[in-house]
Design an enzyme around this catalytic site. Structure first.
Site, PDB file in Angstrom:
ATOM      1  N   HIS A 154       0.843  -1.198   0.000  1.00 63.67           N
ATOM      2  CA  HIS A 154       0.000   0.000   0.000  1.00 63.67           C
ATOM      3  C   HIS A 154       0.879   1.250   0.000  1.00 63.67           C
ATOM      4  CE1 HIS A 154      -2.917  -3.047   1.395  1.00 63.67           C
ATOM      5  NE2 HIS A 154      -3.741  -2.332   0.659  1.00 63.67           N
ATOM      6  N   ASN A 155       1.435   1.548  -1.170  1.00 61.37           N
ATOM      7  CA  ASN A 155       2.356   2.664  -1.329  1.00 61.37           C
ATOM      8  C   ASN A 155       1.950   3.509  -2.535  1.00 61.37           C
ATOM      9  OD1 ASN A 155       3.295   1.197  -3.645  1.00 61.37           O
ATOM     10  ND2 ASN A 155       4.534  -0.049  -2.263  1.00 61.37           N
ATOM     11  N   PHE A 156       2.782   4.481  -2.896  1.00 62.21           N
ATOM     12  CA  PHE A 156       2.405   5.384  -3.985  1.00 62.21           C
ATOM     13  C   PHE A 156       2.326   4.670  -5.328  1.00 62.21           C
ATOM     14  CE2 PHE A 156       3.613   8.428  -7.365  1.00 62.21           C
ATOM     15  CZ  PHE A 156       2.483   9.243  -7.300  1.00 62.21           C
ATOM     16  N   HIS A 207      -7.193   6.898  -2.636  1.00 62.73           N
ATOM     17  CA  HIS A 207      -7.938   5.827  -1.972  1.00 62.73           C
ATOM     18  C   HIS A 207      -7.194   5.115  -0.839  1.00 62.73           C
ATOM     19  CE1 HIS A 207      -5.554   3.013  -4.335  1.00 62.73           C
ATOM     20  NE2 HIS A 207      -6.057   2.049  -3.600  1.00 62.73           N
ATOM     21  N   ASP A 227      -9.044  -1.104  -7.797  1.00 60.80           N
ATOM     22  CA  ASP A 227      -8.271  -1.289  -6.570  1.00 60.80           C
ATOM     23  C   ASP A 227      -7.633  -2.673  -6.488  1.00 60.80           C
ATOM     24  OD1 ASP A 227      -7.210  -0.734  -4.058  1.00 60.80           O
ATOM     25  OD2 ASP A 227      -9.029  -1.312  -3.001  1.00 60.80           O
ATOM     26  N   TYR A 250       1.316  -8.831   4.452  1.00 57.43           N
ATOM     27  CA  TYR A 250       0.554  -9.756   5.289  1.00 57.43           C
ATOM     28  C   TYR A 250       1.451 -10.406   6.342  1.00 57.43           C
ATOM     29  CZ  TYR A 250      -3.685  -9.811   2.350  1.00 57.43           C
ATOM     30  OH  TYR A 250      -4.827  -9.494   1.701  1.00 57.43           O
ATOM     31  N   ALA A 256      -2.921 -18.382  -2.147  1.00 55.30           N
ATOM     32  CA  ALA A 256      -3.366 -17.010  -1.880  1.00 55.30           C
ATOM     33  C   ALA A 256      -4.198 -16.463  -3.028  1.00 55.30           C
ATOM     34  CB  ALA A 256      -2.153 -16.107  -1.637  1.00 55.30           C
TER      35      ALA A 256
END
Length: 551
Positions: A252-254, A292, A435, A457, A485
């Protein structure tokens, strides 16, 4: 992983030499003088000639390693400015030296030796460069992970919010670490502009400043800057501030922000959404995609299949139900924030704490005049834009996945583009698609994202183990694999959602749904191989045990 640097490519420049196109390639290690000499040689001019490069509209181009690349269709014109003239004696002396050098070369075969040495040196430089990039990237990832582990270890109590900012303190406002001058405007090639509109765009090839330029281009290309009178400098400042308020998480980065926004941009193009939505809706879709996951701390909400994994009932925060391919699925939402009673969970009453925080950060940035890209819209428009962005960001909470998809399926039976409720639901589904759209991309682009997500995770599950909390099996590094996964997520989440969207936009099937089917088949094959290897290992182990018992 998530903050991986782009793969380096040499720069390619096309020159127009009296109607003939000459391609010139140079590396980032060349200085301006080297590049000028290279262009002189390519054009047949003496090496000490001063030249200028002009674009098709007669704009002068700076000759340096950061000069914008062009295409064969838009070559730069080469204009000689001045040539250093040698005197007659100097010219005679130069000719004499040339003849002497030629004689020596013939005797000692200097040219052949020089070529061989140059080739060997170039090969070594390339190898060192590639290995150096790998080492730098690995060390950066290690450093980021170490910092995150130190941050987790330093957390004194569960009630402290791991969010970067505390909105209770008005003095702590999100600001960029750089000002606009350090964010250069890149001239995007036509090839890049066309690629940006496709889901196959390789997001790993671009540095942060280049991604910022691509985002800026999207706002201009969609007409948002013109239609909403957005100050271009304010747009730059806002994008910089957005970049600097994404954390250096593995996933969850740029780069993930850019990934999601680029996919939204490609869906707007692919599905001709500007013909179906108003420009305000397009602005909402793009801005929600950019914002977001702002300030995401890297502690993910759990979304799992209850049919596969069972958790103690007291840890189940929310659940939603859906039926896919005849299989009853329960999506269980167990927020890390809720389990820890963090400041975020308390502030937002256990309702989408991460997404609510993201909305707060996004509009705290907008509230500052220097970053307010909506400063020239009227009050009613701003209310509509604000409410739209908040609705879409909150829709990215996977705890609401089944609720939103079921609502969309009901509306699909008689979808009405003039119905505001229908259109809002469609926008929510579109941002959800973008997303979690990594698997839509080519395998070589998509698969590294799986590694990034698993690393995030694993960091969370390691922390939970250390704190004596239950760990979700799909987050446990001792139990999860890439195939396990991905297969369930593809079969029960991604594919059903994109199949539903395809009913409204048939063009999505070939470009987006087909890659998902192929990805599912790929991971199922990998799982079969893994299972076969485990079975073989088990038989070997049993054989060894039997043999030792027989003795």
């Amino acid at each position: 992983m998530g903050s991986a640097s782009s793969t380096y490519r040499p720069k390619c420049i096309y020159l127009d030499i009296d109607g003939r196109i000459q391609k010139v390639i140079f590396s980032k290690y060349c200085n301006s003088k080297d590049i000028m000499d290279l262009f002189c040689i390519a054009t047949g001019l003496p090496r000490n000639t001063t030249i200028s490069l002009l674009t098709a509209d007669n704009c002068m181009v700076s000759i340096d390693p950061t000069m914008p690349a062009n295409s064969e269709r838009s070559p730069y014109k080469v204009i000689p400015v001045a040539t250093g003239q040698l005197s007659e004696k100097e010219e005679l002396f130069q000719n004499l030296l040339g003849q002497i050098a030629e004689q020596f070369s013939r005797v000692f075969k200097i040219s052949e030796l020089k070529t061989e040495v140059a080739n060997h040196l170039a090969m070594l430089e390339k190898k060192v460069e590639l290995e150096g990039l790998k080492v730098v990237e690995i060390e950066k990832c290690k450093s980021d992970i170490k910092k995150m582990r130190e941050e987790m270890a330093a957390r004194s109590s569960r009630t402290n919010c791991p969010c970067k900012y505390s909105f209770l303190d008005e003095n702590k406002r999100p600001t960029p670490r750089r000002d606009v001058p350090s964010y250069p405007k890149y001239m995007l090639s036509q090839e890049t502009i066309e690629a940006l509109r496709k889901p196959t765009f390789d997001v790993w090839l671009w540095e942060p400043n280049e991604m910022l330029s691509c985002l800026e281009h999207m706002y201009h290309d969609l007409g948002l800057v013109k239609d909403f009178n957005i100050n271009p400098i304010t747009l730059k400042r806002w994008l910089l501030c957005i970049h600097d308020n994404y954390r250096n998480n593995p996933f969850h980065n740029f780069r993930h922000c850019f990934c999601v926004t680029q996919m939204m941009y490609s869906m707007i193009s692919l599905c001709s959404l500007q013909e179906k939505f108003s420009q305000i809706d397009i602005l909402i879709l793009m801005t929600a995609a950019v914002c977001h996951d702002l300030d995401h701390p890297g502690y993910k909400q759990y979304v799992s299949l209850l049919s596969c994994f069972l958790f103690p009932l007291k840890f189940i925060g929310k659940s939603s139900w859906c039926v896919s391919a005849g299989v009853l699925i329960v999506f269980v939402h167990i927020s890390y924030q809720i389990m820890h009673d963090t400041e975020l969970a308390v502030r937002y009453n256990d309702i989408s704490p991460l997404e609510n925080t993201t909305c707060a950060v996004a509009f705290q940035i907008i509230s500052q005049p220097e970053y307010n890209i909506f400063s020239n819209v009227d009050q009613d428009q701003f209310k509509q834009i604000r409410q739209g962005i908040i609705t879409l960001i909150l829709a990215t909470d996977m705890a609401r996945h089944a609720e939103i998809l079921d609502s969309f399926k009901e509306k699909m039976e008689n979808f009405d583009y003039s119905n505001e409720e229908h259109m809002t639901c469609l926008k929510m589904v579109l941002i959800k698609c973008c997303d979690i759209s990594n698997e839509v991309r080519p395998m070589e682009v998509a698969e590294p994202w799986v590694d990034c997500l698993l690393e995030e995770y694993f960091m969370q599950s390691d922390r939970e183990k250390s704190e004596g909390l239950p760990v979700a099996p799909f987050m446990d590094r001792d139990k999860v694999t890439k195939p396990t996964a991905q297969i369930g997520f593809l079969k029960f989440v991604l594919i059903p959602m994109f199949e539903t969207v395809t009913k409204l936009f048939p063009e999505v099937e070939e470009v987006m749904l087909q890659p998902l089917w192929e990805s599912r088949d790929h991971y199922e094959e990998l799982k079969q191989i893994d299972d076969a290897m485990k079975e073989l290992q088990k038989k070997k182990s049993e054989s060894l045990t039997t043999g030792s018992t027989g003795k």
